[in-house]
Design a protein around this motif. Structure first.
Motif, short mmCIF file in Angstrom:
data_model
loop_
_atom_site.label_atom_id
_atom_site.label_comp_id
_atom_site.label_asym_id
_atom_site.label_seq_id
_atom_site.Cartn_x
_atom_site.Cartn_y
_atom_site.Cartn_z
N GLY A 119 0.60 -1.12 -0.10
CA GLY A 119 -0.02 0.14 -0.09
C GLY A 119 0.68 1.41 0.11
O GLY A 119 0.41 2.39 0.42
N GLY A 120 2.06 1.24 -0.57
CA GLY A 120 2.82 2.46 -0.46
C GLY A 120 3.52 2.97 1.06
O GLY A 120 3.67 4.17 0.89
N ASN A 121 3.39 1.76 1.61
CA ASN A 121 3.76 2.05 3.32
C ASN A 121 5.18 2.94 3.18
O ASN A 121 6.28 2.37 2.79
N PRO A 122 5.17 4.06 3.62
CA PRO A 122 6.46 5.05 3.61
C PRO A 122 7.34 4.96 4.82
O PRO A 122 8.33 5.43 5.11
N GLU A 123 7.00 3.91 5.84
CA GLU A 123 7.55 3.59 7.13
C GLU A 123 8.84 3.05 6.81
O GLU A 123 8.99 1.85 6.25
N ARG A 124 9.96 3.22 7.44
CA ARG A 124 11.33 2.78 7.29
C ARG A 124 12.01 2.77 8.63
O ARG A 124 11.97 3.77 9.28
N GLY A 125 12.59 1.79 9.07
CA GLY A 125 13.69 1.63 10.13
C GLY A 125 15.01 2.08 9.39
O GLY A 125 15.28 1.81 8.44
N TRP A 126 15.71 2.57 10.35
CA TRP A 126 17.13 3.16 9.83
C TRP A 126 17.93 2.06 9.50
O TRP A 126 18.81 2.35 8.63
N GLY A 127 17.78 0.76 10.00
CA GLY A 127 18.53 -0.25 9.50
C GLY A 127 18.32 -0.57 8.14
O GLY A 127 18.80 -1.39 7.44
N MET A 128 17.07 -0.60 7.57
CA MET A 128 16.54 -0.95 6.42
C MET A 128 17.35 -0.17 5.35
O MET A 128 17.54 -0.83 4.18
N VAL A 129 17.71 1.17 5.57
CA VAL A 129 18.16 1.87 4.62
C VAL A 129 19.83 1.92 4.63
O VAL A 129 20.43 2.65 3.75
N LEU A 130 20.52 1.44 5.62
CA LEU A 130 21.82 1.23 5.94
C LEU A 130 22.62 0.64 4.81
O LEU A 130 23.93 1.24 4.60
N PRO A 131 22.09 -0.24 3.96
CA PRO A 131 22.93 -0.94 2.89
C PRO A 131 23.40 0.24 1.94
O PRO A 131 24.63 0.07 1.36
N GLY A 132 22.70 1.26 1.71
CA GLY A 132 22.97 2.36 0.79
C GLY A 132 24.27 3.22 1.10
O GLY A 132 24.70 4.10 0.56
N PHE A 133 24.56 3.03 2.66
CA PHE A 133 25.65 3.91 3.01
C PHE A 133 27.13 3.02 3.15
O PHE A 133 28.15 3.62 3.78
N PHE A 134 27.13 1.69 2.66
CA PHE A 134 28.27 0.92 2.80
C PHE A 134 28.74 0.48 1.23
O PHE A 134 27.75 0.21 0.42
N SER A 135 30.09 0.08 1.04
CA SER A 135 30.36 -0.50 -0.27
C SER A 135 29.85 -1.85 -0.13
O SER A 135 29.26 -2.40 0.70
N GLU A 136 29.99 -2.68 -1.28
CA GLU A 136 29.38 -4.23 -1.51
C GLU A 136 30.62 -5.11 -0.59
O GLU A 136 30.30 -6.11 -0.64
N ASP A 137 31.36 -4.49 -0.14
CA ASP A 137 32.44 -5.20 0.90
C ASP A 137 31.81 -5.43 2.05
O ASP A 137 32.13 -6.21 3.07
N VAL A 138 30.67 -4.74 2.60
CA VAL A 138 29.93 -5.00 3.66
C VAL A 138 28.30 -5.26 3.29
O VAL A 138 27.78 -4.87 2.44
N ARG A 139 27.85 -6.47 4.06
CA ARG A 139 26.42 -6.83 3.91
C ARG A 139 25.81 -6.43 5.08
O ARG A 139 26.22 -6.91 6.18
N ILE A 140 24.58 -6.07 4.93
CA ILE A 140 23.59 -6.00 6.16
C ILE A 140 22.73 -7.00 6.12
O ILE A 140 21.77 -7.08 5.09
N ASP A 141 22.47 -7.54 7.17
CA ASP A 141 21.55 -8.73 7.60
C ASP A 141 20.82 -8.21 8.60
O ASP A 141 21.10 -8.24 9.79
N ASN A 142 19.71 -7.56 8.28
CA ASN A 142 18.71 -6.92 9.47
C ASN A 142 17.93 -7.87 9.80
O ASN A 142 16.71 -8.25 9.39
N HIS A 143 17.88 -8.13 11.29
CA HIS A 143 16.98 -9.00 11.79
C HIS A 143 16.16 -8.31 13.09
O HIS A 143 15.32 -9.06 13.70
N ALA A 144 16.14 -7.08 12.92
CA ALA A 144 15.49 -6.09 13.82
C ALA A 144 13.96 -6.40 13.61
O ALA A 144 13.40 -6.74 12.20
#
Length: 580
Positions: free
Chosen positions: A46-71
């Motif tokens: 439904g176009g939900n605009p809610e985000r946790g800050w961890g959800m968008v964290l991958p865009g701040f790291f190079s591909e040498d780092v993988r984000i696995d968000n279990h929150a």
């Protein structure tokens, strides 16, 4: 659906290129994230605009780092353990991985399944996360809770609850002041105390977000949180007012501040941090879902600075236009980023007319000082005639580690006054798959013929000093391609020069074609210097072509200099220090 043999070979080849080209395998460090809804990934129904800050964290790291968000929404340190979530995470942690730990919002809740007490049970759970992470060789990092947006002074010292209000449903709301009040109490101290006790990195996320929200004030700070007007978002038809949970802008802003803190506190991760103005991601981890949305958001004529856009891995089927007003854009892709379209010249537009060659492109670039890196531009229409993958009219356009996939007329270098530079790129096609008016330099590129035809079809204007110049490129081909010309002149004054290029056996001994017009032989400038490989045959070349004796005047800096001294070979994609 059955796929014919040649088509299957092509698909496999493309997959191999996309997965293996331009990048060596590197060890990947994983950041595991455990916490509550303010950190968690969200559903986008439904176009939900809610985000946790961890959800968008991958865009701040190079591909040498993988984000696995279990929150997860609604979890406390207690329920995260009792539900088996921590056991799942710790079983994956390996030496050198990180575990980011942020709890408190739900530990405050009164129900017995989640409640813990600061100083005792809450601290004990945090110690467990830390000690078990270290036992696996991992690196724990403790955070306290992000601030609630609360500009109303509490009536007593009790911990405030998360309140989600539907606009218009409550008769009277407390009047907000200008001071942001704490709602977490001693739950903010436990992560700090445990970190000090056990020698763990601590990020004071509450202070970071408190300073952010207080600085914005009671009105502007709403832009960070889930304040949704009625009838704007299908997920919340009646609207929503939520002082706890972040929207897309808020999550990206908070994550950016978190990353700044991480960069100061954790040198090893600081090496992998990256900052982009906008992130495009199909999984909701960016600012936008489509590339065009990000381009549209770039301010018009933003001078003397670049706007950087990261396009996360995925296949984006779009018709992308970068207009002249969106200058100085850098479009950066993760490995596996594909911009695709399947239009072709004989395809009908909405008026029933043929699209034509120019109308068939999936991407149009008009703005000067455009830069692209690690992007695949694809026209997937197949062997159906002219079908352009990328149409480049812009001046000072620079492509690095990019792929251009198609059949006929893959790359259209359209602008007559345009200078273009292609470095370490892959370009494929059959007939005239690099064509147009522009001055273009191809440096260390792989030029791949998928069938018999012509590599280039320049239409250089009369009087222009340069057309196409290829340096140290490799010309390769599919097995069925055995009769390929280096070029044929789309216009009489076509220019193409191949310097120190390795030519496969698919290149015909004669090398050059006059497009069936004898008079073209008097006006074209077709030349080679130091060609090598099975397709190099200077003695058999067409009589109207040349073998250069030296490279005077054909240095890349000279070819691309123009009137402003553009030198992407030396300067990369930085802006020119000239007035425009």
């Amino acid at each position: 659906m059955k796929i014919q043999g040649n088509k299957m070979i092509w698909l496999l080849a493309v997959a191999f290129i996309l997965l293996s080209a331009f990048r060596a395998d590197k060890p990947v460090v994983t950041i595991f994230m455990i916490g509550d809804s303010t950190m968690a990934n969200k559903k986008m129904d439904g176009g939900n605009p809610e985000r946790g800050w961890g959800m968008v964290l991958p865009g701040f790291f190079s591909e040498d780092v993988r984000i696995d968000n279990h929150a997860a929404n609604g979890r406390s340190s207690k329920s995260f353990i009792s539900e088996g979530r921590w056991e799942k995470v710790i079983s994956k942690v390996k030496k050198g991985d990180y575990v980011f730990i942020q709890f408190g919002h739900n530990d405050e809740k009164a129900d017995s399944t989640r409640h813990t007490d600061p100083g005792t049970t809450f601290d004990d759970n945090l110690r467990r996360f830390v000690n078990e992470t270290r036992a696996k060789g991992g690196i724990p990092v403790l955070f306290n809770s992000i601030v609630r947006r609360n500009f109303v002074q509490p009536k007593d010292a009790s911990i405030a609850k998360d309140i989600r209000r539907i606009p218009g449903t409550s008769k009277e709301q407390p009047k907000e002041g200008t001071v942001l009040f704490d709602t977490h109490g001693a739950y903010l101290d436990s992560p700090r105390n445990v970190a000090k006790e056990l020698g763990v990195t601590f990020i004071d996320l509450n202070k970071i977000t408190h300073d952010l929200v207080q600085g914005l004030g009671p009105v502007e700070s709403k832009k960070l949180f889930m304040f949704v007007e009625p009838n704007r978002v299908p997920a919340f038809p009646k609207g929503r007012e939520d002082n706890t949970h972040l929207n897309i802008y808020g999550a990206r802003t908070v994550a950016g501040l978190v990353v700044e803190a991480i960069g100061k506190e954790i040198p090893e991760l600081a090496k992998c941090i990256r900052h982009y103005d906008y992130v495009v991601a199909q999984d909701g981890s960016g600012d936008f879902f489509t590339v065009q949305e990000a381009v549209n958001a770039v301010p018009d004529f933003r001078k003397n600075v670049r706007t950087t856009i990261l396009v996360r891995k995925g296949t984006y089927k779009e018709k992308i236009i970068i207009p002249e007003s969106k200058i100085n854009i850098s479009l950066i892709g993760e490995d596996g980023t594909i911009l695709t379209n399947d239009d072709f010249a004989n395809k009908k537009n909405v008026f029933g007319e043929n699209m034509g060659t120019s109308g068939s492109s999936g991407c149009y670039i008009y703005a000067p000082d455009f830069y692209a890196e690690n992007i695949t531009f694809e026209n997937s229409a197949g062997p159906v005639g002219q079908a352009v993958a990328c149409f480049v009219s812009a001046d000072r356009a620079y492509f690095k580690n990019c792929c251009f996939l198609g059949f006929q007329d893959t790359l259209y270098t359209y602008g007559k006054q345009s200078r273009q530079y292609y470095e370490d790129c892959y370009i494929e096609g059959t007939v005239d798959f690099i064509f147009g008016w522009s001055t273009a330099v191809f440096n260390r590129c792989r030029i791949h013929s998928k069938g018999d035809g012509y590599v280039t079809a320049p239409s250089t204007d009369k009087g222009k000093k340069y057309g196409y110049v290829f340096y140290d490129c490799r010309l390769t081909a599919d097995a069925e391609a055995t009769k390929v010309y280096l070029s044929r002149p789309w216009r009489p004054y076509a220019q193409a020069v191949f310097i120190r290029c390795e030519l496969g056996k698919h290149i015909l001994p004669v090398g050059w074609n006059n497009w069936g017009k004898k008079e073209n032989e008097k006006t074209v400038f077709y030349a080679e210097y130091g060609s090598k490989g099975a397709g190099a045959n200077p003695q058999a070349r067409a009589a109207f072509s040349r073998q250069l004796k030296n490279l005077k005047g054909y240095e890349p800096v000279t070819v691309l200099a123009g009137d402003d001294g553009w030198n992407p070979v030396r300067d990369g994609n930085r802006l020119l220090d000239v007035k425009r």
